[in-house]
Design a protein around this motif. Sequence first.
Motif, PDB file in Angstrom:
ATOM      1  N   ARG A  15       0.832  -1.212   0.000  1.00 29.88           N
ATOM      2  CA  ARG A  15       0.000   0.000   0.000  1.00 29.88           C
ATOM      3  C   ARG A  15       0.866   1.262   0.000  1.00 29.88           C
ATOM      4  NH1 ARG A  15      -3.102  -3.093   3.913  1.00 29.88           N
ATOM      5  NH2 ARG A  15      -2.189  -1.766   5.506  1.00 29.88           N
ATOM      6  N   SER A  16       1.990   1.217   0.694  1.00 30.01           N
ATOM      7  CA  SER A  16       2.917   2.353   0.688  1.00 30.01           C
ATOM      8  C   SER A  16       3.527   2.545  -0.692  1.00 30.01           C
ATOM      9  CB  SER A  16       4.023   2.147   1.727  1.00 30.01           C
ATOM     10  OG  SER A  16       3.492   2.080   3.020  1.00 30.01           O
ATOM     11  N   LEU A  17       3.900   1.446  -1.336  1.00 28.74           N
ATOM     12  CA  LEU A  17       4.480   1.540  -2.673  1.00 28.74           C
ATOM     13  C   LEU A  17       3.480   2.079  -3.686  1.00 28.74           C
ATOM     14  CD1 LEU A  17       6.661  -1.675  -2.885  1.00 28.74           C
ATOM     15  CD2 LEU A  17       7.446   0.699  -2.841  1.00 28.74           C
ATOM     16  N   ARG A  23      10.696   6.330  -8.721  1.00 29.15           N
ATOM     17  CA  ARG A  23      11.896   7.137  -8.441  1.00 29.15           C
ATOM     18  C   ARG A  23      11.598   8.619  -8.339  1.00 29.15           C
ATOM     19  NH1 ARG A  23      14.856   6.356 -14.254  1.00 29.15           N
ATOM     20  NH2 ARG A  23      13.195   7.311 -15.462  1.00 29.15           N
ATOM     21  N   TRP A  24      10.706   9.137  -9.191  1.00 32.09           N
ATOM     22  CA  TRP A  24      10.444  10.577  -9.150  1.00 32.09           C
ATOM     23  C   TRP A  24       9.807  10.986  -7.830  1.00 32.09           C
ATOM     24  CZ3 TRP A  24      13.477  12.901 -12.062  1.00 32.09           C
ATOM     25  CH2 TRP A  24      13.735  12.490 -13.363  1.00 32.09           C
ATOM     26  N   THR A  25       8.885  10.183  -7.327  1.00 32.63           N
ATOM     27  CA  THR A  25       8.229  10.523  -6.067  1.00 32.63           C
ATOM     28  C   THR A  25       9.242  10.566  -4.935  1.00 32.63           C
ATOM     29  OG1 THR A  25       6.154   9.574  -6.838  1.00 32.63           O
ATOM     30  CG2 THR A  25       6.423   9.820  -4.448  1.00 32.63           C
ATOM     31  N   LEU A  26      10.120   9.587  -4.875  1.00 36.61           N
ATOM     32  CA  LEU A  26      11.129   9.578  -3.807  1.00 36.61           C
ATOM     33  C   LEU A  26      12.088  10.754  -3.935  1.00 36.61           C
ATOM     34  CD1 LEU A  26      11.838   5.755  -3.566  1.00 36.61           C
ATOM     35  CD2 LEU A  26      10.607   7.193  -1.920  1.00 36.61           C
ATOM     36  N   VAL A  52       5.073  15.033 -15.745  1.00 39.46           N
ATOM     37  CA  VAL A  52       5.389  14.013 -14.737  1.00 39.46           C
ATOM     38  C   VAL A  52       5.436  14.650 -13.352  1.00 39.46           C
ATOM     39  CG1 VAL A  52       7.127  12.346 -13.966  1.00 39.46           C
ATOM     40  CG2 VAL A  52       6.615  12.572 -16.407  1.00 39.46           C
ATOM     41  N   LEU A  53       6.073  15.809 -13.246  1.00 37.87           N
ATOM     42  CA  LEU A  53       6.140  16.498 -11.958  1.00 37.87           C
ATOM     43  C   LEU A  53       4.749  16.870 -11.472  1.00 37.87           C
ATOM     44  CD1 LEU A  53       7.704  17.753  -9.642  1.00 37.87           C
ATOM     45  CD2 LEU A  53       8.083  19.775 -11.068  1.00 37.87           C
ATOM     46  N   THR A  54       3.904  17.372 -12.354  1.00 39.35           N
ATOM     47  CA  THR A  54       2.535  17.727 -11.984  1.00 39.35           C
ATOM     48  C   THR A  54       1.789  16.500 -11.470  1.00 39.35           C
ATOM     49  OG1 THR A  54       2.463  19.540 -13.577  1.00 39.35           O
ATOM     50  CG2 THR A  54       0.341  18.641 -12.865  1.00 39.35           C
ATOM     51  N   GLU A  55       1.901  15.379 -12.174  1.00 41.09           N
ATOM     52  CA  GLU A  55       1.220  14.144 -11.751  1.00 41.09           C
ATOM     53  C   GLU A  55       1.695  13.690 -10.379  1.00 41.09           C
ATOM     54  OE1 GLU A  55       1.980  11.294 -14.826  1.00 41.09           O
ATOM     55  OE2 GLU A  55       0.634  12.280 -16.260  1.00 41.09           O
ATOM     56  N   LEU A  60       0.816  13.228  -4.448  1.00 42.10           N
ATOM     57  CA  LEU A  60       1.277  13.440  -3.069  1.00 42.10           C
ATOM     58  C   LEU A  60       0.331  14.362  -2.309  1.00 42.10           C
ATOM     59  CD1 LEU A  60       5.107  13.644  -3.732  1.00 42.10           C
ATOM     60  CD2 LEU A  60       3.898  11.843  -2.473  1.00 42.10           C
ATOM     61  N   VAL A  61      -0.216  15.360  -2.992  1.00 44.04           N
ATOM     62  CA  VAL A  61      -1.206  16.244  -2.359  1.00 44.04           C
ATOM     63  C   VAL A  61      -2.484  15.450  -2.090  1.00 44.04           C
ATOM     64  CG1 VAL A  61      -2.701  18.252  -2.719  1.00 44.04           C
ATOM     65  CG2 VAL A  61      -0.257  18.403  -3.255  1.00 44.04           C
ATOM     66  N   GLY A  62      -2.937  14.676  -3.065  1.00 44.18           N
ATOM     67  CA  GLY A  62      -4.142  13.879  -2.914  1.00 44.18           C
ATOM     68  C   GLY A  62      -4.050  12.856  -1.798  1.00 44.18           C
TER      69      GLY A  62
END
Length: 161
Positions: A15-17, A23-26, A52-55, A60-62
């Motif tokens: 669920r965390s993954l 890689r971009w999220t981390l 990609v950054l927007t997504e 992360l906000v959601g």
Amino acid sequence: MRWDDLSEQPCSMARSLAVLGDRWTLLILRDCFLRIRRFEDFQASLGIARRVLTERLDKLVGEGVLARVPYQQRPLRHDYRLTDKGRDLYPVILSLVHWGDRYYDDGRGPPMLHRHLACGHDFRSVLTCSECGEELRPQDVQPHPGPGLEKPARKPARRSA
């Protein structure tokens, strides 16, 4: 197991993954802990495509990991700030950094050190038991079912003829 189904798994790692597992999220989270907050600064730091950054920021906000906070009205622009949920990822990010320092420094040493402000010493991350304070190693831990684990449905007994 399909990647899209991770959030439905009865496993906290899966669920965390589903939220953090690319890689971009981390790297965005790493930058957040380095006090980068603005879209353009993330883009400059990472060299990531705007889409990609927007997504990733939207996800992360959601998920409540980051909060979008306006800093300018015309045009509307936002800072991205770690929430309590996001700040709770600090030990995860720091552990990954220190693991990389140990195994991928090419013999040059860590590119960045971390100093504990209270004592003034550079440190390495260490996982400790919340109850006794001892350092935890894999051989010292035994996983066992918790209250959130769903019990598998019992198979009906087979009848013999």
